[in-house]
Design a protein around this motif. Structure first.
Motif, short mmCIF file in Angstrom:
data_model
loop_
_atom_site.label_atom_id
_atom_site.label_comp_id
_atom_site.label_asym_id
_atom_site.label_seq_id
_atom_site.Cartn_x
_atom_site.Cartn_y
_atom_site.Cartn_z
N LEU A 137 42.73 39.07 54.39
CA LEU A 137 43.18 40.46 54.55
C LEU A 137 44.28 40.83 53.56
CD1 LEU A 137 43.28 40.74 58.46
CD2 LEU A 137 41.42 41.31 56.90
N LEU A 138 44.70 39.88 52.73
CA LEU A 138 45.79 40.12 51.79
C LEU A 138 45.41 41.18 50.76
CD1 LEU A 138 48.65 39.04 51.20
CD2 LEU A 138 47.61 37.46 49.56
N ALA A 139 46.21 42.25 50.70
CA ALA A 139 45.92 43.35 49.78
C ALA A 139 46.87 43.38 48.59
CB ALA A 139 45.99 44.69 50.52
N VAL A 140 48.13 43.01 48.81
CA VAL A 140 49.14 43.04 47.74
C VAL A 140 49.79 41.67 47.62
CG1 VAL A 140 51.27 44.12 46.92
CG2 VAL A 140 49.59 45.49 48.18
N LEU A 141 49.75 41.10 46.42
CA LEU A 141 50.29 39.75 46.20
C LEU A 141 51.09 39.71 44.91
CD1 LEU A 141 50.47 36.71 46.80
CD2 LEU A 141 48.26 36.44 45.65
N SER A 142 52.35 39.31 45.03
CA SER A 142 53.21 39.15 43.85
C SER A 142 53.57 37.68 43.69
CB SER A 142 54.49 39.98 43.98
OG SER A 142 55.31 39.77 42.84
N LEU A 143 53.17 37.11 42.54
CA LEU A 143 53.45 35.71 42.21
C LEU A 143 54.19 35.61 40.88
CD1 LEU A 143 49.94 34.33 43.17
CD2 LEU A 143 52.06 33.74 44.35
N SER A 144 54.87 36.66 40.51
CA SER A 144 55.55 36.67 39.21
C SER A 144 56.64 35.61 39.14
CB SER A 144 56.16 38.06 38.94
OG SER A 144 57.18 38.35 39.89
N ALA A 145 56.87 35.12 37.92
CA ALA A 145 57.93 34.14 37.66
C ALA A 145 57.77 32.86 38.49
CB ALA A 145 59.31 34.76 37.90
N ASN A 146 56.58 32.24 38.40
CA ASN A 146 56.34 30.93 38.99
C ASN A 146 55.81 30.00 37.90
OD1 ASN A 146 56.69 30.69 42.14
ND2 ASN A 146 55.97 32.78 41.77
N ARG A 147 55.04 28.97 38.27
CA ARG A 147 54.48 28.06 37.26
C ARG A 147 52.98 27.89 37.50
NH1 ARG A 147 59.14 24.84 38.54
NH2 ARG A 147 57.81 23.20 39.40
N ASN B 66 46.38 28.01 37.54
CA ASN B 66 45.06 28.11 38.15
C ASN B 66 45.04 29.15 39.27
OD1 ASN B 66 42.48 27.68 39.09
ND2 ASN B 66 42.93 25.69 40.03
N LEU B 67 44.18 30.17 39.14
CA LEU B 67 44.08 31.24 40.13
C LEU B 67 42.87 31.07 41.05
CD1 LEU B 67 44.85 34.27 37.78
CD2 LEU B 67 46.44 33.14 39.35
N GLU B 68 42.16 29.98 40.93
CA GLU B 68 40.91 29.76 41.64
C GLU B 68 40.98 30.04 43.15
OE1 GLU B 68 36.91 29.03 41.96
OE2 GLU B 68 38.07 29.04 40.09
N PRO B 69 42.04 29.61 43.86
CA PRO B 69 42.09 29.84 45.31
C PRO B 69 42.06 31.32 45.69
CG PRO B 69 43.63 28.11 44.69
CD PRO B 69 43.15 28.73 43.41
N LEU B 70 42.45 32.20 44.79
CA LEU B 70 42.48 33.63 45.11
C LEU B 70 41.09 34.24 45.18
CD1 LEU B 70 45.51 34.87 42.94
CD2 LEU B 70 45.49 33.99 45.29
N ARG B 71 40.09 33.49 44.78
CA ARG B 71 38.70 33.95 44.84
C ARG B 71 38.33 34.39 46.27
NH1 ARG B 71 34.09 32.37 41.82
NH2 ARG B 71 35.31 30.77 40.74
N SER B 72 38.93 33.74 47.27
CA SER B 72 38.60 34.02 48.67
C SER B 72 39.37 35.22 49.24
CB SER B 72 38.90 32.79 49.54
OG SER B 72 38.18 31.68 49.08
N CYS B 73 40.35 35.71 48.51
CA CYS B 73 41.16 36.83 49.01
C CYS B 73 40.44 38.14 48.73
CB CYS B 73 42.54 36.82 48.36
SG CYS B 73 43.47 35.31 48.65
N GLU B 74 39.37 38.37 49.50
CA GLU B 74 38.44 39.46 49.21
C GLU B 74 39.01 40.86 49.37
OE1 GLU B 74 36.35 39.19 53.63
OE2 GLU B 74 35.61 37.95 51.97
N SER B 75 40.17 41.00 50.03
CA SER B 75 40.78 42.33 50.21
C SER B 75 41.83 42.64 49.15
CB SER B 75 41.42 42.42 51.60
OG SER B 75 40.47 42.24 52.62
N LEU B 76 42.03 41.73 48.22
CA LEU B 76 43.10 41.87 47.25
C LEU B 76 42.91 43.10 46.36
CD1 LEU B 76 45.66 40.30 46.56
CD2 LEU B 76 44.40 39.14 44.75
N GLN B 77 43.94 43.94 46.30
CA GLN B 77 43.92 45.16 45.50
C GLN B 77 44.94 45.12 44.36
OE1 GLN B 77 44.45 48.57 48.07
NE2 GLN B 77 43.08 47.74 49.62
#
Length: 262
Positions: A77-87, A90-101
């Motif tokens: 159900l995750l719609a908004v995700l901020s991962l700025s300034a990390n290390r 690989n973004l592969e796990p986000l494939r399942s976040c089908e609500s991501l906008q």
């Protein structure tokens, strides 16, 4: 001595997302009840049990030391995700976040455009940020000269890329302004060399500052769009003033003491 030990334990806890940390940050006893979560600049390296917050809609993890996104795969159900300034590479796990906008991964180590292919199935994704000039955040992938075109081709539904609108009325206006800037800059070069204008003399040619006729249409359209936007702003302001006036009048009437006939 005890205080020092306690501080070290707290710091160790902050390196990993735990149920205790989540409950203390949100005040929620049940992790499934958490809808919004902000864990910025906590030195987090391990996302731990964050995947148990299955109803999360907004999540801010910017400014940490995260490398593995696997625990986020369960956040459907995750719609908004901020991962700025990390290390993150690989973004592969986000494939399942089908609500991501809305996804912000500026300031990470994503190496190439191929690393973005895993997000193609996210049909609702419309705002992506891989670089942020305000904070000087970027990714190695952004060095690719064809990066912008490749991303837009890969994600046809995107409306905003790196903070710039790419579709809709706002993008048209942005492009017009950019065209005007390019036109002005073009007049600053001659035979590929920058013309020095610091000591410009008053007897320059009459046509020196004139913009070529072929670009007049761009300027006319820009003026039209600016005027349209200003007109809409004035209408909104008038409506807002009217609503405020009505609300104040209504509140004033409610505060007046009731009159009773004798």
């Amino acid at each position: 001595m005890m205080d020092s030990k306690k501080e070290r334990e707290q710091e160790a806890d902050h390196e990993k997302v735990t149920a205790v940390l989540l409950k203390s940050r949100t005040g929620e006893f049940d992790l499934e009840s958490i809808l919004f979560l902000k864990l910025r600049n906590l030195g987090i390296c391990d996302l731990g049990c964050i995947g148990e917050c299955i109803n999360l809609e907004r999540l801010d993890l910017s400014g940490n030391g995260i490398t593995n996104l696997a625990p986020l795969a369960s956040l459907r159900l995750l719609a908004v995700l901020s991962l700025s300034a990390n290390r993150i590479a690989n973004l592969e796990p986000l494939r399942s976040c089908e609500s991501l906008q809305n996804l912000n991964v500026a300031g990470n180590i994503i190496p190439s455009i191929e690393n973005l292919h895993c997000l193609v199935s996210l049909r609702k994704l419309e705002n992506v940020r891989l670089k942020d000039n305000t904070h000087n955040y970027t990714n190695p992938v952004c060095r690719n000269l064809s990066y912008r075109c490749a991303v837009l081709e890969m994600f046809p539904n995107i409306k905003v890329l790196d903070g710039e609108r790419v579709v809709g009325r706002g993008s048209d206006l942005y492009q017009l302004c950019k065209d005007i800037d390019d036109t002005i800059k073009a007049g600053s070069y001659k035979n590929g060399q920058l013309i020095e204008r610091i000591d410009c003399k008053p007897w320059v040619e009459d046509t020196y500052w004139e913009i070529k006729r072929s670009n007049n249409a761009i300027i006319d359209e820009a003026y039209k769009q600016f005027n349209d936007v200003l007109h809409e702003c004035r209408l909104l302001n008038n409506r807002a003033t009217h609503v405020i006036s009505q609300t104040e009048r209504s509140m004033s009437l409610k505060k007046q003491p009731k009159q009773y006939a004798i």
